[in-house]
Design a protein around this motif. Structure first.
Motif, PDB file in Angstrom:
ATOM      1  N   TRP A  11      87.629  87.035   0.350  1.00 26.50           N
ATOM      2  CA  TRP A  11      86.302  87.361   0.395  1.00 26.50           C
ATOM      3  C   TRP A  11      86.310  88.705  -1.310  1.00 26.50           C
ATOM      4  O   TRP A  11      87.240  89.712  -0.921  1.00 26.50           O
ATOM      5  CB  TRP A  11      85.700  88.219   1.203  1.00 26.50           C
ATOM      6  CG  TRP A  11      85.289  86.501   2.091  1.00 26.50           C
ATOM      7  CD1 TRP A  11      85.633  86.326   3.458  1.00 26.50           C
ATOM      8  CD2 TRP A  11      84.029  86.085   2.000  1.00 26.50           C
ATOM      9  NE1 TRP A  11      85.247  84.892   4.167  1.00 26.50           N
ATOM     10  CE2 TRP A  11      84.159  84.830   3.574  1.00 26.50           C
ATOM     11  CE3 TRP A  11      82.757  85.334   1.097  1.00 26.50           C
ATOM     12  CZ2 TRP A  11      82.634  83.703   3.401  1.00 26.50           C
ATOM     13  CZ3 TRP A  11      81.696  84.637   1.292  1.00 26.50           C
ATOM     14  CH2 TRP A  11      81.979  83.873   2.471  1.00 26.50           C
TER      15      TRP A  11
ATOM     16  N   TRP B  44      89.782  91.461  -3.349  1.00 30.35           N
ATOM     17  CA  TRP B  44      89.638  90.751  -2.152  1.00 30.35           C
ATOM     18  C   TRP B  44      90.175  91.296  -0.705  1.00 30.35           C
ATOM     19  O   TRP B  44      90.766  91.297  -0.991  1.00 30.35           O
ATOM     20  CB  TRP B  44      89.703  89.443  -3.106  1.00 30.35           C
ATOM     21  CG  TRP B  44      89.426  88.734  -4.685  1.00 30.35           C
ATOM     22  CD1 TRP B  44      88.278  89.611  -5.293  1.00 30.35           C
ATOM     23  CD2 TRP B  44      88.908  87.305  -4.505  1.00 30.35           C
ATOM     24  NE1 TRP B  44      88.560  88.983  -5.615  1.00 30.35           N
ATOM     25  CE2 TRP B  44      87.810  87.738  -5.438  1.00 30.35           C
ATOM     26  CE3 TRP B  44      88.507  86.394  -2.872  1.00 30.35           C
ATOM     27  CZ2 TRP B  44      86.570  86.131  -5.396  1.00 30.35           C
ATOM     28  CZ3 TRP B  44      87.789  85.523  -3.502  1.00 30.35           C
ATOM     29  CH2 TRP B  44      87.194  85.043  -4.928  1.00 30.35           C
TER      30      TRP B  44
ATOM     31  N   THR C  57      81.644  89.837  10.959  1.00 34.37           N
ATOM     32  CA  THR C  57      83.090  90.623  11.231  1.00 34.37           C
ATOM     33  C   THR C  57      84.314  90.119  11.835  1.00 34.37           C
ATOM     34  O   THR C  57      83.682  91.887  12.634  1.00 34.37           O
ATOM     35  CB  THR C  57      83.273  91.654   9.992  1.00 34.37           C
ATOM     36  OG1 THR C  57      81.764  90.551   8.132  1.00 34.37           O
ATOM     37  CG2 THR C  57      83.920  91.601   9.145  1.00 34.37           C
TER      38      THR C  57
ATOM     39  N   THR D 291      84.711  91.732  -2.976  1.00 34.90           N
ATOM     40  CA  THR D 291      84.199  92.729  -1.977  1.00 34.90           C
ATOM     41  C   THR D 291      82.635  93.204  -1.553  1.00 34.90           C
ATOM     42  O   THR D 291      82.930  93.044  -0.882  1.00 34.90           O
ATOM     43  CB  THR D 291      84.553  94.025  -3.447  1.00 34.90           C
ATOM     44  OG1 THR D 291      83.527  93.605  -4.147  1.00 34.90           O
ATOM     45  CG2 THR D 291      85.422  94.485  -3.719  1.00 34.90           C
ATOM     46  N   GLU D 292      81.669  91.973  -1.495  1.00 34.78           N
ATOM     47  CA  GLU D 292      80.205  91.990  -1.164  1.00 34.78           C
ATOM     48  C   GLU D 292      80.597  90.437  -0.968  1.00 34.78           C
ATOM     49  O   GLU D 292      79.361  90.546  -1.357  1.00 34.78           O
ATOM     50  CB  GLU D 292      79.082  91.869  -2.884  1.00 34.78           C
ATOM     51  CG  GLU D 292      79.329  93.319  -3.057  1.00 34.78           C
ATOM     52  CD  GLU D 292      79.447  94.728  -1.931  1.00 34.78           C
ATOM     53  OE1 GLU D 292      78.616  94.933  -1.249  1.00 34.78           O
ATOM     54  OE2 GLU D 292      80.105  95.679  -2.478  1.00 34.78           O
ATOM     55  N   HIS D 293      80.914  89.651  -0.276  1.00 39.54           N
ATOM     56  CA  HIS D 293      81.104  88.305  -0.158  1.00 39.54           C
ATOM     57  C   HIS D 293      80.198  87.460  -1.209  1.00 39.54           C
ATOM     58  O   HIS D 293      79.577  86.770  -0.649  1.00 39.54           O
ATOM     59  CB  HIS D 293      80.754  88.195   1.505  1.00 39.54           C
ATOM     60  CG  HIS D 293      81.670  89.370   2.115  1.00 39.54           C
ATOM     61  ND1 HIS D 293      81.035  90.180   2.382  1.00 39.54           N
ATOM     62  CD2 HIS D 293      82.930  89.084   2.851  1.00 39.54           C
ATOM     63  CE1 HIS D 293      82.024  90.750   4.032  1.00 39.54           C
ATOM     64  NE2 HIS D 293      82.920  89.512   3.698  1.00 39.54           N
ATOM     65  N   GLU D 294      80.294  87.687  -2.409  1.00 39.88           N
ATOM     66  CA  GLU D 294      79.463  87.052  -3.543  1.00 39.88           C
ATOM     67  C   GLU D 294      80.895  85.824  -3.828  1.00 39.88           C
ATOM     68  O   GLU D 294      79.620  84.647  -4.405  1.00 39.88           O
ATOM     69  CB  GLU D 294      78.870  87.865  -4.324  1.00 39.88           C
ATOM     70  CG  GLU D 294      80.338  88.038  -5.615  1.00 39.88           C
ATOM     71  CD  GLU D 294      80.811  89.229  -4.718  1.00 39.88           C
ATOM     72  OE1 GLU D 294      82.387  90.120  -5.970  1.00 39.88           O
ATOM     73  OE2 GLU D 294      80.939  90.112  -4.045  1.00 39.88           O
ATOM     74  N   LYS D 295      81.602  85.893  -3.909  1.00 37.32           N
ATOM     75  CA  LYS D 295      82.780  84.753  -4.264  1.00 37.32           C
ATOM     76  C   LYS D 295      83.735  85.073  -2.807  1.00 37.32           C
ATOM     77  O   LYS D 295      83.946  86.157  -2.411  1.00 37.32           O
ATOM     78  CB  LYS D 295      83.554  85.016  -5.231  1.00 37.32           C
ATOM     79  CG  LYS D 295      81.960  85.338  -6.801  1.00 37.32           C
ATOM     80  CD  LYS D 295      83.064  85.451  -7.472  1.00 37.32           C
ATOM     81  CE  LYS D 295      82.723  85.363  -8.868  1.00 37.32           C
ATOM     82  NZ  LYS D 295      83.408  85.661 -10.197  1.00 37.32           N
TER      83      LYS D 295
ATOM     84  N   GLU E  71      94.463  92.753   2.577  1.00 41.05           N
ATOM     85  CA  GLU E  71      93.835  93.459   1.000  1.00 41.05           C
ATOM     86  C   GLU E  71      94.540  92.984  -0.467  1.00 41.05           C
ATOM     87  O   GLU E  71      95.739  93.903  -0.287  1.00 41.05           O
ATOM     88  CB  GLU E  71      92.456  94.427   1.083  1.00 41.05           C
ATOM     89  CG  GLU E  71      91.754  94.659   0.232  1.00 41.05           C
ATOM     90  CD  GLU E  71      90.928  95.699   0.149  1.00 41.05           C
ATOM     91  OE1 GLU E  71      90.534  96.881  -0.282  1.00 41.05           O
ATOM     92  OE2 GLU E  71      90.336  96.176   1.499  1.00 41.05           O
TER      93      GLU E  71
END
Length: 73
Positions: free
Chosen positions: A43, A22, A11, A45-49, A17
């Motif tokens: 992205w 996101w 990163t 918060t947890e880079h899941e989407k 933000e």
């Protein structure tokens, strides 16, 4: 639809933000086990989407930097 595989190698920075948590980030990412490239996108918060973004090679990033440096901001 085929699953997209990605690995965030590094990163490099958060550009902004939004109020939903996101963040727009500049990362070095390997897509589908290929060589890592520079990537700007939103992205969760947890880079899941992720949202749509742009992926740049090192040469393209250098050229973008030159263009930005030449701009009168």
């Amino acid at each position: 639809m085929a699953e997209i595989k990605y690995e965030i190698k590094e990163t490099l920075g958060v550009l902004s933000e939004n109020n939903k948590g996101w963040s727009k980030e500049l990362n070095l990412i390997s897509w589908n086990d290929r060589e890592a490239k520079f990537d700007i996108r939103d992205w969760a918060t947890e880079h899941e989407k992720m949202g749509k973004g742009v992926t740049l090679s090192k040469d393209e990033l250098i050229k973008l930097k030159e263009i930005l440096n030449d701009m009168d901001l």
